[in-house]
Motif scaffolding. Structure first.
Motif, PDB file in Angstrom:
ATOM      1  N   ALA A  47      46.744  25.240  46.574  1.00  0.00           N
ATOM      2  CA  ALA A  47      47.004  26.502  45.883  1.00  0.00           C
ATOM      3  C   ALA A  47      48.425  26.549  45.332  1.00  0.00           C
ATOM      4  O   ALA A  47      48.688  27.256  44.365  1.00  0.00           O
ATOM      5  CB  ALA A  47      46.779  27.691  46.821  1.00  0.00           C
ATOM      6  N   ALA A  63      48.060  29.342  42.875  1.00  0.00           N
ATOM      7  CA  ALA A  63      46.719  29.580  42.340  1.00  0.00           C
ATOM      8  C   ALA A  63      45.788  29.860  43.518  1.00  0.00           C
ATOM      9  O   ALA A  63      45.117  28.973  44.026  1.00  0.00           O
ATOM     10  CB  ALA A  63      46.240  28.371  41.530  1.00  0.00           C
ATOM     11  N   TRP A  65      42.727  31.301  45.709  1.00  0.00           N
ATOM     12  CA  TRP A  65      41.285  31.483  45.588  1.00  0.00           C
ATOM     13  C   TRP A  65      40.771  31.965  46.926  1.00  0.00           C
ATOM     14  O   TRP A  65      40.953  31.300  47.943  1.00  0.00           O
ATOM     15  CB  TRP A  65      40.625  30.163  45.200  1.00  0.00           C
ATOM     16  CG  TRP A  65      39.145  30.114  45.337  1.00  0.00           C
ATOM     17  CD1 TRP A  65      38.449  29.426  46.292  1.00  0.00           C
ATOM     18  CD2 TRP A  65      38.162  30.737  44.512  1.00  0.00           C
ATOM     19  NE1 TRP A  65      37.100  29.590  46.102  1.00  0.00           N
ATOM     20  CE2 TRP A  65      36.900  30.395  45.012  1.00  0.00           C
ATOM     21  CE3 TRP A  65      38.231  31.577  43.393  1.00  0.00           C
ATOM     22  CZ2 TRP A  65      35.723  30.848  44.434  1.00  0.00           C
ATOM     23  CZ3 TRP A  65      37.055  32.014  42.824  1.00  0.00           C
ATOM     24  CH2 TRP A  65      35.823  31.655  43.336  1.00  0.00           C
ATOM     25  N   ARG A  69      37.622  35.735  44.038  1.00  0.00           N
ATOM     26  CA  ARG A  69      38.517  36.003  42.915  1.00  0.00           C
ATOM     27  C   ARG A  69      39.633  34.965  42.853  1.00  0.00           C
ATOM     28  O   ARG A  69      40.009  34.377  43.859  1.00  0.00           O
ATOM     29  CB  ARG A  69      39.157  37.388  43.060  1.00  0.00           C
ATOM     30  CG  ARG A  69      38.173  38.519  43.039  1.00  0.00           C
ATOM     31  CD  ARG A  69      38.077  39.118  41.647  1.00  0.00           C
ATOM     32  NE  ARG A  69      37.014  40.089  41.535  1.00  0.00           N
ATOM     33  CZ  ARG A  69      37.184  41.401  41.595  1.00  0.00           C
ATOM     34  NH1 ARG A  69      38.374  41.906  41.782  1.00  0.00           N
ATOM     35  NH2 ARG A  69      36.155  42.196  41.450  1.00  0.00           N
ATOM     36  N   CYS A  70      40.169  34.826  41.668  1.00  0.00           N
ATOM     37  CA  CYS A  70      41.272  33.904  41.405  1.00  0.00           C
ATOM     38  C   CYS A  70      42.541  34.731  41.182  1.00  0.00           C
ATOM     39  O   CYS A  70      42.541  35.634  40.353  1.00  0.00           O
ATOM     40  CB  CYS A  70      40.991  33.089  40.141  1.00  0.00           C
ATOM     41  SG  CYS A  70      39.389  32.275  40.122  1.00  0.00           S
ATOM     42  N   HIS A  71      43.578  34.412  41.913  1.00  0.00           N
ATOM     43  CA  HIS A  71      44.823  35.176  41.839  1.00  0.00           C
ATOM     44  C   HIS A  71      45.995  34.237  41.575  1.00  0.00           C
ATOM     45  O   HIS A  71      46.100  33.187  42.211  1.00  0.00           O
ATOM     46  CB  HIS A  71      45.077  35.936  43.142  1.00  0.00           C
ATOM     47  CG  HIS A  71      43.951  36.836  43.529  1.00  0.00           C
ATOM     48  ND1 HIS A  71      43.718  38.044  42.926  1.00  0.00           N
ATOM     49  CD2 HIS A  71      42.972  36.680  44.455  1.00  0.00           C
ATOM     50  CE1 HIS A  71      42.651  38.613  43.467  1.00  0.00           C
ATOM     51  NE2 HIS A  71      42.183  37.809  44.388  1.00  0.00           N
ATOM     52  N   ALA A  94      46.168  25.405  37.125  1.00  0.00           N
ATOM     53  CA  ALA A  94      45.591  26.491  37.929  1.00  0.00           C
ATOM     54  C   ALA A  94      44.198  26.854  37.425  1.00  0.00           C
ATOM     55  O   ALA A  94      43.268  27.026  38.223  1.00  0.00           O
ATOM     56  CB  ALA A  94      46.507  27.713  37.891  1.00  0.00           C
ATOM     57  N   HIS A  95      44.044  26.953  36.120  1.00  0.00           N
ATOM     58  CA  HIS A  95      42.734  27.294  35.552  1.00  0.00           C
ATOM     59  C   HIS A  95      41.718  26.214  35.861  1.00  0.00           C
ATOM     60  O   HIS A  95      40.561  26.525  36.188  1.00  0.00           O
ATOM     61  CB  HIS A  95      42.853  27.517  34.047  1.00  0.00           C
ATOM     62  CG  HIS A  95      43.677  28.712  33.684  1.00  0.00           C
ATOM     63  ND1 HIS A  95      44.204  28.881  32.434  1.00  0.00           N
ATOM     64  CD2 HIS A  95      44.086  29.779  34.407  1.00  0.00           C
ATOM     65  CE1 HIS A  95      44.892  30.017  32.392  1.00  0.00           C
ATOM     66  NE2 HIS A  95      44.837  30.570  33.587  1.00  0.00           N
ATOM     67  N   ARG A  97      41.704  24.289  38.464  1.00  0.00           N
ATOM     68  CA  ARG A  97      41.387  24.467  39.894  1.00  0.00           C
ATOM     69  C   ARG A  97      40.367  25.580  40.062  1.00  0.00           C
ATOM     70  O   ARG A  97      39.372  25.433  40.772  1.00  0.00           O
ATOM     71  CB  ARG A  97      42.677  24.788  40.658  1.00  0.00           C
ATOM     72  CG  ARG A  97      42.463  25.267  42.101  1.00  0.00           C
ATOM     73  CD  ARG A  97      43.811  25.559  42.761  1.00  0.00           C
ATOM     74  NE  ARG A  97      43.717  26.447  43.889  1.00  0.00           N
ATOM     75  CZ  ARG A  97      43.316  26.125  45.112  1.00  0.00           C
ATOM     76  NH1 ARG A  97      42.929  24.895  45.380  1.00  0.00           N
ATOM     77  NH2 ARG A  97      43.292  27.022  46.080  1.00  0.00           N
ATOM     78  N   PHE A  98      40.617  26.705  39.386  1.00  0.00           N
ATOM     79  CA  PHE A  98      39.715  27.847  39.522  1.00  0.00           C
ATOM     80  C   PHE A  98      38.309  27.519  39.034  1.00  0.00           C
ATOM     81  O   PHE A  98      37.321  27.861  39.681  1.00  0.00           O
ATOM     82  CB  PHE A  98      40.259  29.056  38.762  1.00  0.00           C
ATOM     83  CG  PHE A  98      41.510  29.655  39.351  1.00  0.00           C
ATOM     84  CD1 PHE A  98      41.781  29.595  40.714  1.00  0.00           C
ATOM     85  CD2 PHE A  98      42.423  30.291  38.536  1.00  0.00           C
ATOM     86  CE1 PHE A  98      42.926  30.165  41.247  1.00  0.00           C
ATOM     87  CE2 PHE A  98      43.570  30.875  39.057  1.00  0.00           C
ATOM     88  CZ  PHE A  98      43.822  30.808  40.420  1.00  0.00           C
ATOM     89  N   GLY A 103      35.459  29.864  40.073  1.00  0.00           N
ATOM     90  CA  GLY A 103      36.076  31.113  39.619  1.00  0.00           C
ATOM     91  C   GLY A 103      35.667  31.463  38.204  1.00  0.00           C
ATOM     92  O   GLY A 103      35.385  30.592  37.387  1.00  0.00           O
ATOM     93  N   ALA A 106      40.711  35.150  36.256  1.00  0.00           N
ATOM     94  CA  ALA A 106      41.966  35.062  37.007  1.00  0.00           C
ATOM     95  C   ALA A 106      42.801  36.299  36.729  1.00  0.00           C
ATOM     96  O   ALA A 106      42.788  36.834  35.624  1.00  0.00           O
ATOM     97  CB  ALA A 106      42.740  33.813  36.597  1.00  0.00           C
TER      98      ALA A 106
END
Length: 140
Positions: A47, A63, A65, A69-71, A94-95, A97-98, A103, A106
């Motif tokens: 993360a 990042a 998770w 949700r993705c934060h 990060a995107h 990963r999501f 995800g 974000a």
């Protein structure tokens, strides 16, 4: 940009992350201490994405998770590395990963007073949602 390396954090990075955020991030949080960052890395080291040049931190993003949700937190770029694509590389990672985790959307925490940060988020396609208000409560 080809000299930029992205990697996940390790427990050995905790102190360096805290020092980096003091110089590159706007504001602090009650969880910005060795115990808090250490727990995050122990729970989900992937993360915490670190951007380095020649072994030096030039950027970070968290990042997070939670399975639903993705934060995004702590998007920070060293002042002398800004406007060089570091934030974009971190957000792209990060995107990715999501998406790999399943995800679909974000969200990012951005301080209202952080004009530089707000412009970076807007350039990345993020926008404030006026119907939402962030409510917080310290625990403990």
């Amino acid at each position: 940009m080809n000299d930029l390396t992205l990697r996940s954090a390790t427990p050995a990075d905790v102190s360096a992350l805290l020092d980096f955020w003091k110089s590159a991030a706007e504001g602090t949080s009650i969880s910005d201490d060795e115990a808090g960052v250490g727990r995050l890395i122990a729970r989900d080291a992937d993360a915490v994405i670190i951007a380095e040049r020649e072994g030096r931190f030039v950027g970070t993003v968290i990042a997070g998770w939670d399975g639903w949700r993705c934060h995004l937190y702590r998007l920070a770029v060293a002042p002398d590395a800004r406007r060089q694509g570091v934030a974009r590389a971190l957000l792209d990672a990060a995107h990715q990963r999501f998406v790999a985790l399943g995800g679909r959307r974000a969200d990012a925490m951005v301080l209202d007073r952080n004009a530089l940060g707000r412009s970076a988020w807007e350039a990345a396609g993020y926008a404030p949602e006026p119907q939402w208000s962030r409510w917080t409560r310290p625990l403990g």
